[in-house]
Design a protein around this motif. Structure first.
Motif, mmCIF file in Angstrom:
data_model
loop_
_atom_site.group_PDB
_atom_site.id
_atom_site.type_symbol
_atom_site.label_atom_id
_atom_site.label_comp_id
_atom_site.label_asym_id
_atom_site.label_seq_id
_atom_site.Cartn_x
_atom_site.Cartn_y
_atom_site.Cartn_z
ATOM 1 N N GLU A 1 0.837 -1.203 0.000
ATOM 2 C CA GLU A 1 0.000 0.000 0.000
ATOM 3 C C GLU A 1 0.871 1.252 0.000
ATOM 4 N N VAL B 1 2.462 1.804 -3.447
ATOM 5 C CA VAL B 1 1.528 2.404 -4.401
ATOM 6 C C VAL B 1 1.384 3.896 -4.113
ATOM 7 N N PHE C 1 -2.463 -7.012 -7.082
ATOM 8 C CA PHE C 1 -3.758 -6.352 -7.200
ATOM 9 C C PHE C 1 -4.903 -7.323 -6.934
ATOM 10 N N PRO D 1 -7.245 -5.883 -3.866
ATOM 11 C CA PRO D 1 -7.813 -4.902 -4.796
ATOM 12 C C PRO D 1 -7.859 -3.487 -4.243
ATOM 13 N N LEU E 1 -5.504 -1.868 -3.257
ATOM 14 C CA LEU E 1 -4.317 -1.165 -3.747
ATOM 15 C C LEU E 1 -4.657 -0.293 -4.956
ATOM 16 N N LEU E 2 -5.720 -0.634 -5.648
ATOM 17 C CA LEU E 2 -6.113 0.125 -6.840
ATOM 18 C C LEU E 2 -6.868 1.413 -6.513
#
Length: 187
Positions: free
Chosen positions: A61, A64, A116, A120, A122-123
């Motif tokens: 996390e 990103v 991912f 998910p 993280l998106l």
């Protein structure tokens, strides 16, 4: 003074961990990256890594978020974005994307996609930044629809390596980037 020195050391170790994680993610993919390997590469104990990032999910996390912060800083610093001219945001995005595309940064596709799929969430920050970028590009565009097509083309070129589908020749890649530049800044 001691607190400031400790805070600086903490920031430094956090940055070292993020740099190590980013390098490993590019080498083996985030899905295959181990916390032990990150700690070793960063030169910190596993306890030090866990102090900063209590889990692999938190580390991913943070990676990103770090990547998105770097992108937004580069965008804000771009002379094109600060020009105030029509298509300024599209020109800034083209400038940043061109650098990335020419580097041909090729993350291991399976690892990135696995990360991912595994998480998910993280998106979500990437979607937020992407939406803000689209809104900026359209807001100062001469032709908002054409600007959206340019955004989609650049994102496609950036994502091809992620999926291991980059079949463009160097000449085709440069021709596409040149055409986008001509669309953004007509002669």
């Amino acid at each position: 003074r001691q607190r400031l020195a400790m805070a600086a050391a903490k920031i430094s170790s956090r940055e070292r961990i993020l740099e190590a994680a980013e390098a490993l993610a590019h080498e083996v993919g985030p899905g295959h990256m181990s916390l032990d390997a990150v700690a070793q590469r960063a030169g910190v104990s596993k306890g030090g890594l866990l102090y900063n990032f209590p889990s692999k999910a938190k580390l991913l996390e943070a990676l990103v978020e770090h990547h998105l912060e770097q992108f937004e800083a580069a965008f804000a610093a771009s002379p094109a974005a600060r020009s105030g001219k029509a298509n300024a945001s599209a020109a800034a995005f083209l400038e940043i994307a061109t650098i990335e595309i020419r580097k041909k940064a090729k993350p291991p596709a399976a690892g990135v996609l696995a990360a991912f799929v595994e998480n998910p969430d993280l998106l979500k920050p990437a979607r937020t930044v992407g939406r803000r970028l689209i809104d900026r590009i359209k807001a100062d565009a001469d032709d908002a629809d054409l600007a959206l097509v340019g955004y989609l083309a650049l994102e496609g070129m950036r994502c091809l390596p992620l999926l291991d589908l980059d079949v463009l020749s160097e000449r085709e890649r440069e021709a596409a980037l040149g055409a986008m530049a001509r669309l953004i800044e007509p002669a």
